[in-house]
Design a protein around this motif. Structure first.
Motif, short mmCIF file in Angstrom:
data_model
loop_
_atom_site.label_atom_id
_atom_site.label_comp_id
_atom_site.label_asym_id
_atom_site.label_seq_id
_atom_site.Cartn_x
_atom_site.Cartn_y
_atom_site.Cartn_z
N PHE A 23 0.74 -1.23 -0.02
CA PHE A 23 0.03 0.01 0.10
C PHE A 23 0.92 1.02 -0.13
O PHE A 23 0.55 2.17 0.45
CB PHE A 23 -0.99 0.05 1.31
CG PHE A 23 -1.95 -1.21 1.25
CD1 PHE A 23 -3.23 -1.18 0.45
CD2 PHE A 23 -1.60 -2.50 1.60
CE1 PHE A 23 -3.84 -1.94 0.40
CE2 PHE A 23 -2.43 -3.41 1.60
CZ PHE A 23 -3.74 -3.44 1.10
N LYS A 24 2.06 1.15 -0.61
CA LYS A 24 3.00 2.20 -0.58
C LYS A 24 2.11 3.53 -1.42
O LYS A 24 2.65 4.42 -1.40
CB LYS A 24 4.25 2.02 -1.04
CG LYS A 24 5.24 1.22 0.04
CD LYS A 24 6.48 0.74 -0.40
CE LYS A 24 7.13 0.10 0.82
NZ LYS A 24 8.42 -0.58 0.49
N SER A 25 1.65 2.94 -2.66
CA SER A 25 0.91 3.74 -3.41
C SER A 25 -0.43 3.64 -3.52
O SER A 25 -0.74 2.52 -3.29
CB SER A 25 1.60 3.70 -4.88
OG SER A 25 1.47 2.35 -5.43
N SER A 26 -1.44 4.43 -3.73
CA SER A 26 -2.90 4.30 -3.73
C SER A 26 -3.37 4.24 -5.19
O SER A 26 -2.83 4.45 -6.18
CB SER A 26 -3.37 5.62 -3.09
OG SER A 26 -3.09 6.78 -3.59
N ILE A 27 -4.69 3.95 -5.22
CA ILE A 27 -5.42 3.69 -6.60
C ILE A 27 -5.69 4.97 -7.03
O ILE A 27 -6.08 6.14 -6.37
CB ILE A 27 -6.59 3.07 -6.25
CG1 ILE A 27 -6.21 1.56 -5.64
CG2 ILE A 27 -7.31 2.58 -7.68
CD1 ILE A 27 -7.44 0.56 -5.40
N SER A 115 -3.77 -6.20 -2.31
CA SER A 115 -4.29 -4.70 -2.44
C SER A 115 -5.49 -4.49 -3.07
O SER A 115 -5.92 -3.35 -3.43
CB SER A 115 -3.09 -3.70 -2.97
OG SER A 115 -3.10 -4.29 -4.38
N PRO A 143 -5.75 -1.80 5.44
CA PRO A 143 -5.56 -0.33 4.55
C PRO A 143 -6.23 -0.60 3.30
O PRO A 143 -6.42 0.45 2.44
CB PRO A 143 -4.10 -0.31 4.24
CG PRO A 143 -3.49 -1.74 4.46
CD PRO A 143 -4.37 -2.63 5.42
N ASN A 144 -6.84 -1.74 2.72
CA ASN A 144 -7.56 -1.89 1.41
C ASN A 144 -8.97 -0.88 1.47
O ASN A 144 -9.71 -0.66 2.33
CB ASN A 144 -8.18 -3.14 1.24
CG ASN A 144 -6.92 -4.37 1.54
OD1 ASN A 144 -6.47 -4.55 2.67
ND2 ASN A 144 -6.73 -5.05 0.46
N PRO A 145 -8.94 -0.08 0.33
CA PRO A 145 -10.37 0.29 0.40
C PRO A 145 -11.43 -0.75 0.53
O PRO A 145 -11.22 -1.81 0.15
CB PRO A 145 -10.42 0.88 -1.28
CG PRO A 145 -8.87 0.87 -1.68
CD PRO A 145 -8.29 -0.20 -0.88
#
Length: 222
Positions: A23-27, A115, A143-145
């Motif tokens: 989760f270092k970068s987001s969608i 992720s 941390p997943n949406p």
């Protein structure tokens, strides 16, 4: 005698560290819905008290490119010291095989989730129960949406500005929504069965959402 009011933080196991590193970068908000990966899940439990009750079955299936990936479906059975007698009439589970220790269950769970976007009906309850079983290994939260199909259904029918006090919640149970969206309710009250039904429901609701201009990650989670 010394006294310290704070509990020491649980040390993160390596498999938890590997999961969190995803989760270092987001969608990106502009990513189209059919480019997203959804993890549709359900849990069967010994009751509805997060503190006292246990997960007895976990089921999930993935949606990729707008399609249910049937070959991705899983069902896992974590160990539990709680009796299943009181809830056996609902989920039908009496004798479970291939029971997993909490650590093995948590390893398989996080590896499966990756992720992806977590989806469920009343998904917050599922996430609380799953976090409870994984917390001894250092997982504080997912941390997943995550997306609740109940919330999405209400949004599609009532619009984005909702007065929840006016919503007839009985009309938004999984059975009621499946009937409304013409989905046959087979294998109800098993984790894998309910996850598959919820995945079918999500597919139909996302198509409805697209007609209302909800066609990207950013718009879906607005």
């Amino acid at each position: 005698m010394s006294w310290w009011p704070f509990r020491p933080e649980e040390k993160k196991e390596s498999f938890v560290e590997e999961y969190l590193a995803l989760f270092k970068s987001s969608i990106p908000p502009i990513r189209k819905i059919n480019q997203l990966e959804f993890i549709v899940l359900d849990t069967e439990t010994t009751g509805l008290d997060v503190k006292k009750d246990h997960i007895i079955s976990f089921g999930a299936v993935k949606i990729k490119e707008g399609k249910i990936r049937v070959d991705s479906a899983i069902e896992l059975y974590p160990e539990s010291s709680k009796s299943l007698a009181n809830t056996a009439k609902i989920h039908g589970l009496i004798n479970r095989e291939n029971l997993l220790s909490p650590k093995t269950f948590s390893q398989k769970l996080l590896s499966y989730l990756g992720s992806g976007i977590i989806v469920g009906h009343h998904v917050n309850f599922d996430l609380e129960m799953l976090q409870k079983i994984s917390s001894p290994f250092g997982l504080k939260s997912f941390p997943n949406p995550h997306l609740d199909t109940l919330d999405l259904a209400v949004r599609l029918e009532y619009g984005p500005h909702i007065n929840w006090n006016e919503i007839p919640m009985r009309e938004f149970g999984l059975d009621q929504l499946c009937e409304r969206y013409q989905i046959q309710t087979e294998d109800r009250h098993t984790a894998a069965g309910d996850a598959f039904l919820t995945a079918q429901l999500l597919i139909k609701m996302l198509k409805s959402a697209e007609t209302k201009g909800i066609d990207s990650f950013g718009k879906l989670f607005r």
